[in-house]
Design a protein around this motif. Structure first.
Motif, PDB file in Angstrom:
ATOM      1  N   UNK A  82      54.755 -42.594 -12.703  1.00 29.42           N
ATOM      2  CA  UNK A  82      54.340 -41.940 -13.944  1.00 29.42           C
ATOM      3  C   UNK A  82      54.574 -42.942 -15.067  1.00 29.42           C
ATOM      4  N   UNK A  84      54.150 -42.576 -18.382  1.00 30.89           N
ATOM      5  CA  UNK A  84      54.246 -42.018 -19.746  1.00 30.89           C
ATOM      6  C   UNK A  84      55.136 -42.841 -20.673  1.00 30.89           C
ATOM      7  N   UNK A  85      56.283 -43.300 -20.130  1.00 29.56           N
ATOM      8  CA  UNK A  85      57.261 -43.983 -20.991  1.00 29.56           C
ATOM      9  C   UNK A  85      56.830 -45.411 -21.336  1.00 29.56           C
ATOM     10  N   UNK A  86      55.719 -45.851 -20.745  1.00 27.19           N
ATOM     11  CA  UNK A  86      55.262 -47.230 -20.956  1.00 27.19           C
ATOM     12  C   UNK A  86      53.929 -47.283 -21.687  1.00 27.19           C
ATOM     13  N   UNK A  95      51.746 -37.189 -25.178  1.00 26.28           N
ATOM     14  CA  UNK A  95      52.017 -37.855 -23.908  1.00 26.28           C
ATOM     15  C   UNK A  95      52.954 -36.952 -23.125  1.00 26.28           C
ATOM     16  N   UNK A  96      52.445 -36.365 -22.055  1.00 25.72           N
ATOM     17  CA  UNK A  96      53.255 -35.434 -21.281  1.00 25.72           C
ATOM     18  C   UNK A  96      53.482 -35.989 -19.886  1.00 25.72           C
ATOM     19  N   UNK A  97      54.718 -36.373 -19.588  1.00 22.06           N
ATOM     20  CA  UNK A  97      55.007 -36.852 -18.242  1.00 22.06           C
ATOM     21  C   UNK A  97      54.679 -35.775 -17.210  1.00 22.06           C
ATOM     22  N   UNK A  98      54.208 -36.198 -16.044  1.00 20.86           N
ATOM     23  CA  UNK A  98      53.796 -35.238 -15.017  1.00 20.86           C
ATOM     24  C   UNK A  98      54.932 -34.985 -14.039  1.00 20.86           C
ATOM     25  N   UNK A  99      55.371 -36.035 -13.365  1.00 16.02           N
ATOM     26  CA  UNK A  99      56.450 -35.889 -12.393  1.00 16.02           C
ATOM     27  C   UNK A  99      57.193 -37.213 -12.348  1.00 16.02           C
ATOM     28  N   UNK A 100      58.492 -37.189 -12.088  1.00 15.03           N
ATOM     29  CA  UNK A 100      59.242 -38.444 -12.071  1.00 15.03           C
ATOM     30  C   UNK A 100      58.662 -39.418 -11.050  1.00 15.03           C
ATOM     31  N   UNK A 101      58.758 -40.703 -11.377  1.00 13.43           N
ATOM     32  CA  UNK A 101      58.275 -41.720 -10.459  1.00 13.43           C
ATOM     33  C   UNK A 101      59.090 -41.697  -9.169  1.00 13.43           C
ATOM     34  N   UNK A 134      59.755 -52.788 -13.704  1.00  9.93           N
ATOM     35  CA  UNK A 134      61.109 -52.267 -13.860  1.00  9.93           C
ATOM     36  C   UNK A 134      61.696 -51.796 -12.534  1.00  9.93           C
TER      37      UNK A 134
END
Lengths: 189, 309
Positions: A82, A84-86, A95-101, A134
């Protein structure tokens, strides 16, 4: 126009859209199978690959690709990312994160196949490249997409493509296991 | 809503959105390099007019892991001692350039006032006896993730033990836990139970031993010693005998019950045993989750410009 394509008039609250099916379910299946063969041809050591789907549209395609690779050769590692944070447009739009990477292994030195449904401006891929780093510095990153719709804003190019589809900027492209549809505002059949 | 001032700002979909983002932050925090560029170029100022090393460090860590710049201002080292008003402080820091203020003050309502003096987002990090909304969020998040209940506390049996009346943690947690569907039992001497807390799902008792076998979550509040000195609490030994967690009481808990505390603990008063000896203790998980939840709050406020879904 591919065989079996059809036009459907759909009504939304926004301006009327004309939707054209540009890939059928069968064509999507065959495209995924073909891409899996291309990946195996370029990277015969498939068990050392890490196939990573981009949240949310790329995840199911990555899983299907990994399934084919397991049948053709050996099963690769799989994961999802995901970005989103990048993103470079945080605070310009929601910006809505979907699911943790879920990255199954340190990526240092690995060959990663990054998978998405639609390649458009390239900004999501840029964010994904930053995000992947990362989790370790990959040896190489390859990009597989179901649809390349053009209009790149960054120098990014896919390595494996299901179908190139020229689009207008305001077209909406939707990709799913059941097919690919392009909706165009206001266009008449 | 561009501020987080109270748990009243947190409807159920907003809490779910924050918890989902907090899961992302937990994934980031588990990495060898726990840092993402999400808030690069933003500035978060923590402005504390009341001491709190833990909450301040938690917020500043959260901001830094999102690549925001941080400013730190505390009353003891600042020109408040020279008579500068809170408003002057906020306006000065705003002029330097701040995107979010994290505010703690001993008086209720100060964070609300701060919103009138700046265009930045404001997060309440504790105001008087009133509210501490990120504590409630991190506690609710900890319970849901430890018990595996999704983003809800529906039917979860929670006991909150101690000085309910003077605790902003209790006030915030009772409000949020009840909204998320928990069945909350407040355990305290009658004089430390404020009026008006009764509500759906909330019961009150002063018999801790009676509730222990049935709870899934035992939440021990911190005793404020100054309240004991003021005669508002039974003194040391008597308080511990009635409301402290000791080895006998720990054995009365069900095997999978979890024990929480907002910190810092008073060992020998509300926590009579060593929490390291307590298999159900989730006190350090609370601290870790606090960073994730505060990252989620800052990301939503500064990234999306709104807290809610």
């Amino acid at each position: 126009m591919p065989a079996g394509s059809s036009f459907v008039r759909i009504r939304l609250t926004r301006p009327p859209m004309t939707a054209a099916e540009v890939l059928t379910r069968d064509q999507v299946d065959r495209a995924i199978a073909r891409i899996a063969h291309e990946i195996a041809e370029k990277h015969p050591e498939t068990s050392s690959l890490v196939v990573i789907g981009m949240q949310s549209g790329g995840v199911w395609i990555a899983e299907r690709l990994a399934g084919h690779l397991a049948r053709i050769a050996e099963a690769p590692l799989t994961g999802s990312i995901d970005v989103s944070m990048y993103r470079d447009d945080i605070s310009m739009r929601p910006v809505t994160p979907v699911a943790p990477s879920r990255i199954p292994v340190d990526l240092a030195g690995r060959t990663v196949v990054l998978v998405d449904d639609v390649l458009y401006t390239g900004r999501t891929v840029r964010a994904a490249l930053a995000a992947l780093n990362d989790h370790g510095r990959p040896g190489a990153v390859r990009l597989a997409v179901m649809v390349d719709r053009g209009h790149r804003e960054l120098p990014i190019r896919p390595d494996f493509v299901g179908k190139n589809i020229p689009t207008h900027l305001d077209d909406e492209v939707s990709v799913g296991p059941e097919g690919v549809i392009v909706a165009r505002p206001g266009a008449d059949v | 809503m561009k501020h987080l001032l109270s748990t009243h700002d947190l409807d159920v979909p907003t809490v779910a959105a924050i918890m989902n983002v907090a899961d992302h932050m937990s994934e980031i925090n588990a990495r060898s390099v726990p840092k993402v560029p999400a808030l690069l170029g933003r500035t978060v100022a923590s402005v504390f007019f009341e001491d709190s090393t833990r909450t301040r460090v938690s917020f500043e860590t959260a901001a830094k892991r999102l690549s925001a710049d941080t400013m730190s201002f505390s009353a003891s080292t600042s020109s408040v001692n020279k008579g500068e008003s809170i408003r002057d402080t906020i306006e000065t820091l705003s002029a330097i350039g701040v995107d979010a203020f994290v505010v703690r003050h001993a008086s209720s309502g100060v964070p609300v006032s701060v919103t009138e003096w700046t265009d930045a987002s404001v997060v309440n990090a504790g105001d008087g006896w009133h509210q501490h909304p990120t504590q409630a969020l991190l506690d609710a998040y900890t319970i849901t993730r430890e018990l595996g209940t999704g983003n809800t506390l529906a039917g979860v049996r929670v006991a909150i033990v101690g000085d309910i009346k003077h605790s902003r943690v209790a006030r915030s947690n009772i409000d949020l836990f009840a909204r998320l569907g928990a069945r909350v039992t407040l355990v305290a001497p009658g004089m430390l139970l404020p009026a008006g807390l009764a509500g759906p799902g909330i019961t009150v008792t002063d018999a801790l031993d009676d509730v222990l076998p049935d709870v899934e979550v035992l939440y021990m509040l911190r005793v404020q010693r100054e309240r004991m000195d003021a005669g508002l609490l039974p003194v040391g030994g008597e308080y511990s005998a009635r409301f402290g967690l000791d080895e006998r009481r720990a054995r009365m808990l069900s095997g999978d019950a979890i024990v929480m505390h907002p910190g810092p603990m008073n060992r020998g008063i509300e926590m009579v045993m060593d929490p390291a000896e307590l298999p159900g203790s989730r006190i350090l998980a609370q601290v870790r989750n606090g960073v994730s939840v505060r990252m989620a709050v800052l990301f939503r406020l500064l990234g999306d410009g709104q807290l809610g879904a």
